[in-house]
Design an enzyme around this catalytic site. Sequence first.
Site, PDB file in Angstrom:
ATOM      1  N   HIS A  23       0.857  -1.195   0.000  1.00 23.77           N
ATOM      2  CA  HIS A  23       0.000   0.000   0.000  1.00 23.77           C
ATOM      3  C   HIS A  23       0.890   1.240   0.000  1.00 23.77           C
ATOM      4  O   HIS A  23       1.295   1.738   1.048  1.00 23.77           O
ATOM      5  CB  HIS A  23      -0.921  -0.004   1.226  1.00 23.77           C
ATOM      6  N   HIS A  25       1.247   4.899  -2.400  1.00 26.72           N
ATOM      7  CA  HIS A  25       0.687   5.710  -3.484  1.00 26.72           C
ATOM      8  C   HIS A  25       1.787   6.423  -4.277  1.00 26.72           C
ATOM      9  O   HIS A  25       2.653   7.077  -3.691  1.00 26.72           O
ATOM     10  CB  HIS A  25      -0.278   6.748  -2.916  1.00 26.72           C
ATOM     11  N   ASP A  27       1.565   9.115  -6.082  1.00 26.37           N
ATOM     12  CA  ASP A  27       1.526  10.561  -5.880  1.00 26.37           C
ATOM     13  C   ASP A  27       1.763  10.944  -4.424  1.00 26.37           C
ATOM     14  O   ASP A  27       1.704  12.116  -4.068  1.00 26.37           O
ATOM     15  CB  ASP A  27       0.202  11.166  -6.382  1.00 26.37           C
ATOM     16  N   GLY A 184      -9.736   7.743  -2.267  1.00 24.24           N
ATOM     17  CA  GLY A 184     -10.332   9.065  -2.124  1.00 24.24           C
ATOM     18  C   GLY A 184     -11.168   9.135  -0.853  1.00 24.24           C
ATOM     19  O   GLY A 184     -11.142   8.225  -0.016  1.00 24.24           O
ATOM     20  N   HIS A 211      -9.860   0.634  -0.492  1.00 23.14           N
ATOM     21  CA  HIS A 211      -9.694   1.480   0.688  1.00 23.14           C
ATOM     22  C   HIS A 211     -10.975   1.403   1.512  1.00 23.14           C
ATOM     23  O   HIS A 211     -12.043   1.843   1.067  1.00 23.14           O
ATOM     24  CB  HIS A 211      -9.465   2.935   0.279  1.00 23.14           C
ATOM     25  N   GLU A 214     -10.837   3.177   6.979  1.00 24.04           N
ATOM     26  CA  GLU A 214      -9.889   4.237   7.319  1.00 24.04           C
ATOM     27  C   GLU A 214     -10.657   5.445   7.835  1.00 24.04           C
ATOM     28  O   GLU A 214     -10.550   5.810   8.999  1.00 24.04           O
ATOM     29  CB  GLU A 214      -9.043   4.610   6.102  1.00 24.04           C
TER      30      GLU A 214
END
Length: 370
Positions: A23, A25, A27, A184, A211, A214
């Site tokens: 996991h 990202h 970006d 997102g 996701h 969270e």
Amino acid sequence: MPTEYRLEGDGTNIQALPKISLHDHLDGGLRPQTLLELADEIGHEVPASDAEGLDRWFAEQSNSGSLVEYLKTFDLTTAVMQTREGLTRVAREFVQDLAADGVIYGEIRWAPEQHLTRGLSLDETVEAVQSGLEQGVDDVRAQGRGIRVGQLVTAMRHADRGLEIAELAVRHRDRGVVGFDIAGAEAGFLPSRHRTAFDYLASQYLPVTVHAGEADGLESIRSALFDGRALRLGHGVRIAEDLIIDRQDDENTYVSLGPVAQWVRDREIALETSPSSNLQTGAIAAWGDELIDHPFDLLYQLGFRVTVNTDNRLQSGTTLTRELALLSDAFGYDLEDFETFQLNAAAAAFLPLDDREELAEQIQNGFDDA
């Protein structure tokens, strides 16, 4: 100089241990200096004039305790990743940085739909990232080491392009893509919104992580499992909301599992926990605001397939090595625990069984030599 993390007791260099990153990202892993240079090339304004100042800005913005605020930092990182050259450079350096952290297999997730403002098509963005990943792998090999990577193509859960992005992922499954994700703002955007995309992915046998757990609780996790057919949960820490503390004494905590937690544990659905990020975004706010309060250890002791991840190395100012060190400091983990976390990740990787077994062997050999 980079901080050197050693395991208390035997002094093992944690960075040198073989690791798996599930996991992480794209970006969220830019080098500050690269961000500055790419911003300069396209004339994009940045909040600091040097890499050190930019690093501080990200740290300040990311420690808000809110996932929504945390996500705003990505407006800057994605802004410099809108060209083929920008995407390729970021991806190449990403692999270099993973290898420097001791990672032998990494899944890199990112959302192609967020990289179209300068004329690239969806397919062109995936191709640009893949080119950078392959260059990074070659760079690592030239240094006498090895690393394997794959793309997790991600759809933004608040948008309506789920099926389109799922089809994109399937088109590139033999050219670097190993799975699919949605990401997102979680609260208010259940995975069920993308049920058509998940149905399509299931028909194409492309694995899915979602996701969930969270910034939202059990309803989100339940939807990820049964609408999304998720084989892993991105973060997933709020599965602890489905644990019932029956009683405690000086030495033990006695816990019953609710139906969702029971399903996740019994099916060995991996939890992609990211300790530092979970603190920053308030994912564990129900339990406290320090790492010792994180339900990671409780989930581990109960037999959940926990894995350790960075989420966003830039925003959290972290590495996989550092995350392991922080967990060891909080919960007293030793080399055997670290090996378990990596073997959990190897078993959960979106790779064929033979490749997962090979990864597990690499992990075991590396820990035996530590």
